[in-house]
Design a protein around this motif. Structure first.
Motif, short mmCIF file in Angstrom:
data_model
loop_
_atom_site.label_atom_id
_atom_site.label_comp_id
_atom_site.label_asym_id
_atom_site.label_seq_id
_atom_site.Cartn_x
_atom_site.Cartn_y
_atom_site.Cartn_z
N VAL A 1 0.85 -1.20 0.00
CA VAL A 1 0.00 0.00 0.00
C VAL A 1 0.88 1.25 0.00
N ASP A 2 0.52 2.21 -0.80
CA ASP A 2 1.29 3.45 -0.94
C ASP A 2 1.45 4.13 0.42
N VAL B 24 -0.65 7.16 1.11
CA VAL B 24 -2.05 6.93 1.48
C VAL B 24 -2.16 6.71 2.98
N ARG B 25 -1.23 5.94 3.54
CA ARG B 25 -1.23 5.72 4.99
C ARG B 25 -1.03 7.04 5.74
N VAL C 20 -8.54 1.40 4.89
CA VAL C 20 -7.57 1.95 3.93
C VAL C 20 -6.67 0.86 3.35
N GLU C 21 -5.99 0.13 4.23
CA GLU C 21 -4.99 -0.82 3.75
C GLU C 21 -5.61 -2.05 3.08
N ASN D 292 -7.05 -1.26 -0.38
CA ASN D 292 -5.98 -1.05 -1.35
C ASN D 292 -5.24 -2.34 -1.69
N ALA E 230 -13.06 -4.01 -6.93
CA ALA E 230 -11.93 -3.08 -6.82
C ALA E 230 -11.79 -2.28 -8.11
N TRP F 200 -11.25 0.78 -8.55
CA TRP F 200 -10.21 1.82 -8.49
C TRP F 200 -8.86 1.31 -9.00
N SER F 201 -8.59 0.02 -8.82
CA SER F 201 -7.33 -0.51 -9.30
C SER F 201 -7.29 -0.51 -10.82
#
Length: 229
Positions: A121-122, A125-126, A143-144, A147, A220, A222-223
């Motif tokens: 995970v980016d 983003v975290r 979040v994690e 993603n 998903a 968004w991916s």
């Protein structure tokens, strides 16, 4: 006429592909395919239920990642026939023994993908989520994990296809789905039975993979958008 030629002329045809075999053994084929499909889905579902919390724990506590993945890896290296033989005295001959073995093999594939997906995970983003006041558990769940879904779905696809193949080995304890037909075909040297069960096994793996691929794109989106961008 030579004896060998005479025998070949009088023996019934034993083709590798036979629609007549399919029509005459439809009930057996449906029963074996249903057993094979049910075992595959149950094994992957149970393994996923176990792998998700273990993967999350390994991500939150990195020191545990090595032991958890390593233990799953050691279990994965045990030959399937040997594993079923080890389990049989405790769980008996039949479905339970096969299911435990399949869950054991699927667990490593899923656990690795979950750990890798969460680790990938980016960081930005975290950091953004922490800046908004997200706690550790909320960060993980909202979040994690979302993603990491593409990696998790990839693991589920791989585990499912692998499990479809491994179910056939369950024939050694009398519960192998399509493997039962393959074994029966080998014993009787009936080529059509072997080939039909093999093709159904391949078709099942392909259908499961396509369905999971479509499901992954649906949950998903968004991916997909990120790859397009």
């Amino acid at each position: 006429m030579p004896v060998r030629a005479l025998r070949a002329a009088t023996e019934p045809a034993n083709p590798w592909l036979s629609w007549d075999y399919v029509t005459r053994n439809q009930d057996d084929l449906v029963r074996a395919l249903s057993q094979h499909t049910t075992l595959t889905f149950q094994a992957v579902a149970i393994a996923l239920v176990l792998a998700l919390p273990l993967g999350a724990l390994a991500h939150v506590r990195p020191r545990l990642a090595g032991p958890l993945v390593g233990t799953a890896g050691v279990l994965y290296t045990v030959p399937s026939v040997a594993l079923f033989a080890i389990l049989a005295p405790w769980t008996g001959i039949g479905r339970t023994t096969v299911l435990i073995g399949l869950v054991t093999y699927a667990l490593l594939v899923l656990l690795r993908n979950i750990v890798v997906g969460l680790a990938g995970v980016d960081p930005a983003v975290r950091d953004a989520a922490r800046g908004l006041g997200y706690g550790r558990m909320r960060l993980l769940l909202t979040v994690e994990l979302p993603n990491a879904l593409p990696a998790i779905v990839a693991g589920v696809r791989l585990a499912t296809v692998t499990t479809v193949a491994l179910v056939t080995v369950g024939v050694v304890v009398g519960y192998g789905g399509l493997g039962q037909l393959m074994f029966r075909g080998f014993r009787s040297r009936y080529h059509a039975e072997i080939m039909t069960a093999t093709l159904l096994c391949l078709a099942l793996a392909l259908v499961c993979d396509l369905v999971l691929y479509a499901a992954g794109r649906a949950i998903a989106p968004w991916s997909r958008a990120g790859r397009t961008a």
